[in-house]
Design an enzyme around this catalytic site. Structure first.
Site, PDB file in Angstrom:
ATOM      1  N   HIS A 121       1.435 -13.219  -9.042  1.00  0.00           N
ATOM      2  CA  HIS A 121       0.721 -14.078  -8.094  1.00  0.00           C
ATOM      3  C   HIS A 121      -0.958 -14.262  -9.332  1.00  0.00           C
ATOM      4  CE1 HIS A 121      -2.375 -15.007  -5.125  1.00  0.00           C
ATOM      5  NE2 HIS A 121      -1.792 -14.782  -4.377  1.00  0.00           N
ATOM      6  N   ASP A 198      -1.742  -4.438  -9.166  1.00  0.00           N
ATOM      7  CA  ASP A 198      -2.181  -5.658  -7.961  1.00  0.00           C
ATOM      8  C   ASP A 198      -1.031  -5.485  -7.089  1.00  0.00           C
ATOM      9  OD1 ASP A 198      -2.162  -7.376  -6.341  1.00  0.00           O
ATOM     10  OD2 ASP A 198      -1.305  -9.306  -7.558  1.00  0.00           O
ATOM     11  N   GLN A 201       1.230  -6.581  -2.440  1.00  0.00           N
ATOM     12  CA  GLN A 201       2.032  -6.883  -1.676  1.00  0.00           C
ATOM     13  C   GLN A 201       2.784  -4.933  -1.303  1.00  0.00           C
ATOM     14  OE1 GLN A 201       2.851  -9.136   0.418  1.00  0.00           O
ATOM     15  NE2 GLN A 201       2.286 -10.908  -0.300  1.00  0.00           N
ATOM     16  N   LYS A 224      -2.945  -8.509   4.390  1.00  0.00           N
ATOM     17  CA  LYS A 224      -2.133  -8.234   4.399  1.00  0.00           C
ATOM     18  C   LYS A 224      -1.790  -6.769   5.009  1.00  0.00           C
ATOM     19  CE  LYS A 224      -2.058 -10.222   0.132  1.00  0.00           C
ATOM     20  NZ  LYS A 224      -1.347 -11.416   0.751  1.00  0.00           N
ATOM     21  N   CYS A 362       1.517 -19.536  -4.363  1.00  0.00           N
ATOM     22  CA  CYS A 362       0.954 -19.318  -5.628  1.00  0.00           C
ATOM     23  C   CYS A 362       2.081 -18.077  -7.526  1.00  0.00           C
ATOM     24  CB  CYS A 362      -0.321 -17.952  -5.283  1.00  0.00           C
ATOM     25  SG  CYS A 362      -1.341 -18.814  -3.920  1.00  0.00           S
TER      26      CYS A 362
END
Ligand code: C6P
Length: 410
Positions: A121, A198, A201, A224, A362
């Site tokens: 991302h 990261d 997600q 999220k 993104c």
């Protein structure tokens, strides 16, 4: 198996209509919806306990501080960390920037290599580009396979003794693929590199234990994972956080302040300058309670099953190509349909009450690499049902009709 038809009753927004149709929300990878328990926690804080934290000695200040620090404890437990290893930030993006600006500035030298992947991302690309420019670092990028998974051969080739950091997504927001973190971390540590994951997600969708995986840093966002916007998390190994200089300066992050020089508070407070997002932290704590009650193993199993069914249904649509793997994946499913621009698909689906995302999500470099300007993405979460898949498919067939394409390939 969890029952999404029951779960969706906890999410008041899912009862609303859009363009006079029952809302089908398939954009949870962008931001998830929030259950009543989270909305109630936000209200209760403002209605009953509102005060600044760590400052006053009055009753409300004590209650607010206890709730804020209590939320930190819940988040720590959720990912298998200690409470002092949880830094509250604005979002995953700020957490990644904190690592780049603080750890990166203090620990990286000209010529050092930072290993990223082509599917990152923008939030896990741009901070490293900025740091590379400032410090003369070398950025390298691991590729993906033809099956849209992390290319472990490419990873082995790009990882060298000069690699000082591997900064990598756990689950791609575009491809939906899940990265084999354990292997990545072991290989990175073997060459002496740190690993920053990261988890924007993955933390909302998979069970994750930072100690078991031996992660050095993990970044994620509350919004999220059924929590409010405005708060994110940086997990870091204690010795790393302790050795890092502060990111922002101001109130709350200090021990002693003089006119010319100051000393800093212990971690994690050293990284939380100014009044923090108090209500948001408490809301995140409620979100963690909600997900923990469902059980993250169950959440992952439900989403894997939904994704499998959605892919089978989507692949029946003529001209549709899934941009992502079939197995070992999360619920973010990107695709292209020959002859229709993703923005047109999204607009037509919106008229049908179905919310999806269209664009580059993104991940511009990944889209460039795949030779597509944009894709359409349907992303599933705990409150999505098989009827939602049917509504998506019906909407996509309608889009084909609008564009004068036949309903079936035959
Ligand atoms: N992806 C999407 O629709 P923030 O904005 O800081 O909460 O999260 C940034 C981020 C970082 N990494 C990954 C893998 C992400 O997916 C995101 C956010 C959203 O895919 C908004 S672009």
């Amino acid at each position: 198996m969890l029952n999404p038809a029951e779960i969706r009753k906890d999410f008041p927004i899912l009862e609303r209509q859009v363009h006079e149709k029952q809302l089908v929300y398939l954009d949870s990878a962008a931001t998830s919806q929030k259950p009543q328990a989270v909305l109630d926690a936000l209200d209760a804080y403002y209605e009953k306990h509102n005060a600044n934290v760590h400052r006053g000695v009055h009753q409300l200040a004590a209650e607010a501080t206890e709730a804020y620090e209590g939320a930190r404890g819940k988040v720590a437990k959720f990912i298998g960390a200690d409470v002092s290893q949880i830094v509250f930030t604005k979002n995953a993006t700020e957490a990644i920037n904190l690592v780049a600006r603080s750890w990166g500035t203090a620990n990286l030298e000209p010529g050092d290599e930072v290993l990223l992947t082509v599917m990152e991302h923008h939030s896990n690309l741009v901070p490293w580009q900025q740091l590379a420019e400032a410090k003369g670092l070398v950025l390298k990028h691991v590729g993906i396979t033809e099956d849209y998974e992390l290319d472990m051969d490419s990873f082995a080739k790009e990882l060298t003794s000069k690699t000082k950091l591997v900064a990598i997504t756990h689950m791609s927001n575009t491809l939906g693929c899940i990265v084999p973190l354990r292997e990545v971390v072991q290989a990175a540590h073997a060459v002496g590199a740190k690993v920053m994951v990261d988890g924007a997600q993955s933390v909302p969708h998979l069970p994750i234990n930072v100690k078991d995986l031996d992660l050095d840093f993990l970044a994620f966002s509350s919004h999220k994972m059924v929590g409010p916007t405005g708060i994110g998390v940086l997990y870091g190994k204690k010795e790393l956080l302790e050795a890092m200089p502060p990111f922002l300066g101001g109130g709350e992050m200090i021990a002693q302040v003089g006119l010319s020089k100051s000393t800093y508070a212990p971690v994690p407070h050293k990284f939380e300058a100014g009044t923090p997002p108090i209500a948001e932290a408490i809301g995140l704590g409620a979100a963690v309670d909600y997900l923990s009650a469902l059980g993250m193993e169950n959440v992952a199993a439900l989403e894997a099953s939904l994704a499998e069914k959605a892919i089978v249904a989507l692949e029946k649509i003529p001209g549709l190509k899934i941009v992502g793997p079939r197995k070992n994946r999360g619920g973010a499913i990107s695709f292209v349909i020959e002859g229709i621009h993703p923005h047109d698909i999204s607009t037509i689906l919106d008229r049908e009450g179905v919310a999806i995302r269209a664009g580059h999500h993104c991940t511009m470099p990944l889209h460039d690499l795949l030779g597509i300007a944009a894709s359409t993405r349907a992303s599933f979460y705990i409150y999505n049902t098989e009827e939602d898949i049917d509504r998506l498919v019906t909407g996509l067939l309608k889009a084909r009709e609008v564009f004068g394409l036949a309903k079936s390939s035959g």
